[in-house]
Design a protein around this motif. Structure first.
Motif, PDB file in Angstrom:
ATOM      1  N   PHE A 194      -2.977   4.147  -3.243  1.00 52.54           N
ATOM      2  CA  PHE A 194      -2.905   3.173  -4.321  1.00 52.54           C
ATOM      3  C   PHE A 194      -2.142   1.955  -3.825  1.00 52.54           C
ATOM      4  O   PHE A 194      -1.368   2.052  -2.863  1.00 52.54           O
ATOM      5  N   SER A 195      -2.414   0.819  -4.436  1.00 49.47           N
ATOM      6  CA  SER A 195      -1.817  -0.418  -3.941  1.00 49.47           C
ATOM      7  C   SER A 195      -1.479  -1.351  -5.092  1.00 49.47           C
ATOM      8  O   SER A 195      -2.063  -1.275  -6.167  1.00 49.47           O
ATOM      9  N   ASN A 254       0.810  -1.214   0.000  1.00 45.68           N
ATOM     10  CA  ASN A 254       0.000   0.000   0.000  1.00 45.68           C
ATOM     11  C   ASN A 254       0.848   1.271   0.000  1.00 45.68           C
ATOM     12  O   ASN A 254       1.906   1.317   0.620  1.00 45.68           O
ATOM     13  N   SER A 273      -4.436  -0.940  -7.835  1.00 45.43           N
ATOM     14  CA  SER A 273      -5.734  -0.351  -7.500  1.00 45.43           C
ATOM     15  C   SER A 273      -5.489   1.079  -7.057  1.00 45.43           C
ATOM     16  O   SER A 273      -4.565   1.337  -6.282  1.00 45.43           O
ATOM     17  N   THR A 301      -1.539  -6.120 -10.374  1.00 48.16           N
ATOM     18  CA  THR A 301      -2.665  -5.204 -10.472  1.00 48.16           C
ATOM     19  C   THR A 301      -2.419  -4.005  -9.581  1.00 48.16           C
ATOM     20  O   THR A 301      -2.022  -4.160  -8.423  1.00 48.16           O
ATOM     21  N   SER A 323      -9.104   3.537 -12.189  1.00 47.55           N
ATOM     22  CA  SER A 323      -9.161   2.990 -10.826  1.00 47.55           C
ATOM     23  C   SER A 323      -8.398   1.670 -10.693  1.00 47.55           C
ATOM     24  O   SER A 323      -8.078   1.252  -9.582  1.00 47.55           O
ATOM     25  N   GLU A 324      -8.126   1.027 -11.806  1.00 50.07           N
ATOM     26  CA  GLU A 324      -7.415  -0.252 -11.730  1.00 50.07           C
ATOM     27  C   GLU A 324      -6.671  -0.500 -13.035  1.00 50.07           C
ATOM     28  O   GLU A 324      -7.133  -0.159 -14.114  1.00 50.07           O
ATOM     29  N   LYS A 325      -5.508  -1.128 -12.899  1.00 52.37           N
ATOM     30  CA  LYS A 325      -4.754  -1.527 -14.088  1.00 52.37           C
ATOM     31  C   LYS A 325      -4.123  -2.879 -13.823  1.00 52.37           C
ATOM     32  O   LYS A 325      -3.536  -3.090 -12.763  1.00 52.37           O
ATOM     33  N   LYS A 326      -4.258  -3.774 -14.805  1.00 54.87           N
ATOM     34  CA  LYS A 326      -3.694  -5.129 -14.668  1.00 54.87           C
ATOM     35  C   LYS A 326      -2.670  -5.374 -15.748  1.00 54.87           C
ATOM     36  O   LYS A 326      -2.888  -5.042 -16.913  1.00 54.87           O
ATOM     37  N   ASN A 381      -7.245   4.695  -5.579  1.00 55.51           N
ATOM     38  CA  ASN A 381      -8.376   5.379  -4.944  1.00 55.51           C
ATOM     39  C   ASN A 381      -8.031   6.862  -4.848  1.00 55.51           C
ATOM     40  O   ASN A 381      -7.338   7.300  -3.935  1.00 55.51           O
ATOM     41  N   HIS A 430      -1.183  -5.387  -6.048  1.00 55.09           N
ATOM     42  CA  HIS A 430      -1.559  -6.752  -5.696  1.00 55.09           C
ATOM     43  C   HIS A 430      -0.824  -7.691  -6.644  1.00 55.09           C
ATOM     44  O   HIS A 430      -0.797  -7.444  -7.860  1.00 55.09           O
TER      45      HIS A 430
END
Lengths: 112, 109
Positions: free
Chosen positions: B73-74, B22, B65, B63, B55-58, B67, B76
């Motif tokens: 942002f985080s 995070n 995320s 990934t 809001s998200e990118k993979k 906000n 994963h």
């Protein structure tokens, strides 16, 4: 592939010595950067250069100077090394000022 | 204002787990958020990046995320592998690139 090379992987110097760390990039990048990396502190910017013979101070320039005589080469100079400058030093280059930075493998400097 | 706060400092997971790293920031002028991955003995390398309008990118198993309202942002990592063991840095760009303090991830078989 971008290649950023640093002159030494490991370096041991004595307090008070003058130390030169060299960095060369082969992608004709305008911008070059010197960072130091310390555990728990991340990467801290020492100096950067956006053109030949141009230099700008980063966040922690004290005790360091730089030289950029040619576009591909950026040198970091420790005029009088001190033990608190023992660290990993990373050089990077980028095309635009805020573009992806490409890093060299680092020089681990120990000052005794 | 110019800081990017990153947590945790270190993370240990088993293979197949989903480590989450995070980052938080204050400066609303930041408009680009890259993540760098650093293997032992190597310099950091760009892994994945996001702009605040998404809001998200993979990308593969990685990934981000984002906000924007929370200024967080985080990262994963899905189905983590021992080869993902590295130090991960978040970063933010406004008039310069600001790095977080790094997270050392270890993935055990």
């Amino acid at each position: 592939d971008v290649k950023v090379t640093q002159s030494s992987r490991y370096l041991v110097k004595r307090t008070g010595e003058k130390v030169f760390l060299e960095c060369v990039q082969d992608m004709d990048h305008e911008n070059m950067f010197w960072y130091r990396q310390d555990p728990g502190l991340g990467l801290r910017l020492i100096y950067f250069s956006y053109d030949v013979k141009m230099k700008e101070k980063g966040d922690i320039p004290e005790g360091y100077s730089v030289s950029r005589e040619k576009k591909e080469r950026f040198s970091l100079i420790l005029e009088s090394a001190s033990t608190n400058q023992t660290s990993m030093y990373l050089c990077a280059s980028s095309s635009g000022a805020f573009d992806t930075q490409y890093f060299g493998p680092g020089t681990r400097l120990t000052v005794l | 204002q110019q800081q990017v706060k990153q947590s945790p400092q270190s993370l240990i997971v088993q293979k197949g787990g989903i480590p989450i790293i995070n980052c938080a920031y204050e400066n609303t002028a930041f408009d680009y958020f890259p993540w760098y991955q650093q293997f032992p003995g190597k310099g950091p390398a760009l892994l994945i990046a996001i702009r605040p309008d998404v809001s998200e990118k993979k990308e593969g198993r990685f990934t981000i995320s984002f906000n924007k309202s929370a200024k967080q942002f985080s990262l994963h990592i899905m189905d983590s592998q021992p080869g993902d063991s590295a130090t991960y840095f978040c970063a933010a760009v406004a008039d310069k690139l600001i790095f977080g303090t790094g997270t050392r991830l270890q993935v055990f078989p």
